[in-house]
Design a protein around this motif. Structure first.
Motif, short mmCIF file in Angstrom:
data_model
loop_
_atom_site.label_atom_id
_atom_site.label_comp_id
_atom_site.label_asym_id
_atom_site.label_seq_id
_atom_site.Cartn_x
_atom_site.Cartn_y
_atom_site.Cartn_z
N VAL A 66 0.86 -1.18 0.00
CA VAL A 66 0.00 0.00 0.00
C VAL A 66 0.90 1.23 0.00
N PRO A 91 -3.83 -8.86 3.97
CA PRO A 91 -5.26 -8.53 3.99
C PRO A 91 -5.88 -8.91 5.34
N ALA A 122 -9.68 -1.26 -6.45
CA ALA A 122 -9.17 -1.55 -5.12
C ALA A 122 -9.86 -0.72 -4.06
N TYR A 125 -12.07 -2.28 -1.49
CA TYR A 125 -11.53 -3.20 -0.50
C TYR A 125 -10.66 -2.50 0.53
N LEU A 126 -10.55 -1.18 0.40
CA LEU A 126 -9.76 -0.42 1.36
C LEU A 126 -10.72 0.17 2.39
N TYR A 152 -7.63 -1.19 7.10
CA TYR A 152 -7.30 -2.59 6.81
C TYR A 152 -7.85 -2.92 5.43
N LEU A 153 -7.29 -3.97 4.84
CA LEU A 153 -7.76 -4.39 3.52
C LEU A 153 -8.72 -5.55 3.69
N ILE A 157 -10.03 -8.97 -1.32
CA ILE A 157 -9.38 -8.18 -2.38
C ILE A 157 -8.84 -9.11 -3.48
#
Lengths: 189, 528
Positions: A66, A91, A122, A125-126, A152-153, A157
């Motif tokens: 990231v 993740p 993306a 999913y963030l 957090y992811l 993802i």
């Protein structure tokens, strides 16, 4: 002669109604676009609301890069940068990254950071548990601050996303803030 | 009171017109209004053309010679706005006013007073727009597409004038479109059912529906620009929760159908002219109607092909790419129908036919470069280069404008009662044809080599290409003065035109004498 013809006024009214409807539709595109972006992650937008962290299993088998980018919009002289340019996380793992900001001017200022994620898909999913970007940031003349961002992811993802970039653009909101609001903001800080 | 006086006059003098300026200010006659639209459009064509001359003169060699970059940007912007809203669209509305009532056997447009309004607000819109060029800080300089934030955060103080002029132009074309729809749907002569209507009428009917669907969206977009700039809203301002990319979505939701608004009536014109000079019926009439409708519907599904480089998901890029390419199918149907009409016909090459043939070939070139631009991966290279400029000038100049020229030559004898000077007209055609290709064809290569559009200066390797294009530009500009000469000469006199000067022409407009009397089809004609 004219009595054989259909009444023009009915058709004209319908057409005028269509015109009014399409004018309204032009404005309806604004909320529709927001909904569309929220659902699809189109255009890399992230939610403006804090995500509630749900206990998820940390996927130790994957590591995602990231990256953090900051940028100042035209006319804001603050120093604004992330404490780290890049983190590698699994993740599901919660991480805090600090952003440093300082106001080198001799006047009190208020700024707003606007996030954007690339690749756009993306952004779905963030999940940001806490972010300075949810609120406007006041800074007294010459002051500096450390602003946390906790995220957090989502473990869902997609596999092909190995790197995602979170970019913040900082906008000067001082002109839109009254003196009282400014005092209030600085006090609560 | 005044109406009774007028009515008695009508009874005694059939062709009586009010005299002086009053005739033009207060007229509700579709032919008068059509003529005013056409003259207005031609004046705007020369005005926008003069701006193009400034652009081409500045680009004649690299470096900054004649104008400041800011003024150059105003020229590209206002050139685009004037050509789209001032030249092409009013020309089509003028042709619609003149020809639709005569083609469907109606005495006039359905809403004649509104017709007067829809014309007379137009000059004011363009006075406001052109006037803004003389304001402090200059006129609009953000391109005719007025992308936010160029038109909001970074625009000059005169942007409000730009917004209001667009509002007025929009109201004018919406009124024009409503008039066309009501006329076509309610005023056809007995027996003139939909599938007997000339294709010019059909294409205009579909165009009018496109206009009332998208001009209000444009009005909304400029209103949002207005409030963002002057009233603190944040439709397109990310700092306040808006999104500048959304501007492009809203704009092109209008913009792409707008492109077809500027070409569908051309298809109708060409479908009238080619059969007339081939002495054959149009091949595939019904398929032409369906193809026009298909193009109109598809035009709502392709807007994002203007924005491939804004960072869309791959799925969206593929969707818009395929939808865009799909438009080539109905367009191809039209091209092949015209070719099939000419096949084994007894062709003659009068000036309208020359322009129509040039249209078919050159518009197809413009269509092909459009297909190249539709391919998402290569569009990343072509985007915002001179290749795009070459593409849309091929479809708009050698497409829309050439069809308007063709229409003018085709119907001039009907309008004026005189034949035009054929030698001059053919000179106009050949000089235009050669110069327009010298002007725009090299731009393809400049674009492929990477020359960006909307810049007053460029890298030296583009110097030769630009010099050639500029020479073509000056020649094309001068050639249009020949057109003005032909028209004035034809209005003033010339060989007397018969009711039907073209022996292969078909349609009700040729059953009335030339020049067309002030009032036609007061009694509806019989259509078998």
């Amino acid at each position: 002669m004219s009595d054989q013809r259909p009444d023009n006024s009915i058709l004209v009214k319908r057409l005028l109604l269509t015109v009014a409807g399409m004018f309204a539709f032009g404005f309806a595109l604004v909320p529709l676009y927001d909904v569309f972006c929220e659902v699809t992650g189109f255009n890399g937008r992230t939610s403006n609301e804090a995500a509630v962290y749900q206990e998820v299993e940390v996927d130790e088998s994957r590591t995602v890069n990231v990256q953090f980018i900051t940028r100042n919009a035209k006319g804001i002289p603050w120093k604004f940068e992330p404490s780290t340019k890049q983190v590698k996380i699994h993740p599901g793992e919660v991480k805090v990254v600090n952003f440093l900001a300082s106001n080198p001017t001799s006047s009190n200022m208020v700024a707003q950071a606007i996030p954007s994620v690339a690749p756009a898909e993306a952004s779905l999913y963030l999940n940001k548990v806490e972010c300075f970007c949810f609120n406007q940031q006041p800074l007294a003349a010459g002051a500096d601050t450390e602003m946390p961002m906790q995220f957090y992811l989502d473990p869902d993802i997609p596999d092909h996303i190995n790197t995602l970039t979170l970019s913040y653009t900082l906008y000067d909101m001082t002109a839109n803030t009254s003196a009282e609001q400014m005092a209030q903001l600085l006090k609560t800080e | 009171m005044s109406t009774t006086v007028e009515e008695t006059h009508h009874d005694t003098h059939h062709d009586h017109k009010p005299s002086g300026i009053g005739r033009w200010l207060f007229t509700t006659n579709h032919k008068d209004i059509g003529s005013m639209y056409l003259w207005f459009s031609f004046i705007m064509f020369l005005t926008g053309g003069a701006m193009a001359m400034v652009i081409r003169a500045e680009l004649f060699q690299p470096g900054l010679q004649l104008v400041e970059p800011h003024f150059f940007n105003q020229m590209t912007t206002v050139h685009g706005l004037i050509m789209v809203f001032g030249a092409v669209m009013p020309a089509f509305t003028g042709l619609a006013n003149w020809m639709i009532p005569m083609m469907i056997g109606a005495p006039d447009m359905a809403l004649p007073r509104m017709n007067n309004w829809s014309f007379w607000i137009l000059p004011f819109a363009f006075i406001i727009l052109l006037g803004s060029l003389f304001m402090e800080g200059g006129g609009p300089a953000f391109g005719w597409t007025f992308y936010a934030p160029l038109s909001t955060t970074y625009s000059s103080d005169s942007t409000a004038l730009f917004v209001f002029s667009i509002h007025i132009m929009g109201i004018s074309s919406i009124m024009g479109a409503i008039n066309v729809i009501v006329t076509i749907m309610n005023m056809r002569a007995p027996g003139m059912n939909y599938m007997k209507m000339p294709l010019f009428v059909w294409t205009w009917l579909i165009t009018a529906f496109l206009l009332i669907a998208v001009m209000p969206v444009l009005a909304g977009a400029v209103t949002m620009v207005l409030t963002d700039k002057y009233f603190g809203t944040s439709f397109f301002d990310a700092a306040g929760g808006g999104d500048p990319v959304m501007f492009q979505h809203i704009f092109w939701f209008f913009g792409h159908p707008e492109v077809y608004i500027m070409i569908l009536p051309s298809f109708g014109i060409i479908s009238a002219i080619i059969p007339a000079f081939t002495r054959k019926r149009l091949f595939g009439y019904a398929s032409m109607v369906y193809a026009t409708a298909a193009i109109a519907l598809l035009s709502f599904l392709v807007w994002a092909h203007h924005m491939f480089t804004t960072g869309m998901p791959v799925f969206a890029e593929l969707f818009f790419m395929y939808c865009t390419m799909l438009i080539a199918v109905p367009t191809g149907v039209k091209i092949f129908n015209w070719v099939a009409t000419m096949w084994r016909g007894s062709m003659t090459f009068e000036t309208p036919m020359l322009f129509a043939l040039a249209f078919v070939i050159l518009f197809t070139i413009g269509g092909f470069s459009g297909l190249m631009l539709a391919i998402t991966p290569v569009d990343f290279q072509y985007h915002d280069t001179y290749f795009v400029v070459a593409h849309f000038h091929y479809v708009l100049v050698t497409g829309a404008i050439f069809s308007i020229m063709a229409a003018s030559y085709y119907w001039l004898p009907k309008w004026t009662g005189h034949m035009y000077d054929t030698t001059l007209a053919k000179t106009h055609f050949w000089t235009s044809l050669i110069s327009v290709n010298v002007l725009f064809f090299p731009m393809h290569f400049a674009g492929l080599a990477g020359m960006p559009r909307r810049i007053p200066d460029y890298a030296t390797q583009f110097a030769d290409i630009n010099q050639i294009a500029s020479i073509g530009g000056f020649a094309f500009g001068l050639s249009q003065l020949i057109f003005l000469w032909v028209v004035i000469k034809c209005v003033k006199g010339g060989e007397k035109a018969e009711a039907k000067p073209w022996d292969g022409a078909e349609g009700l407009e040729w059953t009335v004498p030339s020049p067309a009397p002030y009032h036609t089809f007061e009694k509806p004609p019989k259509v078998e």
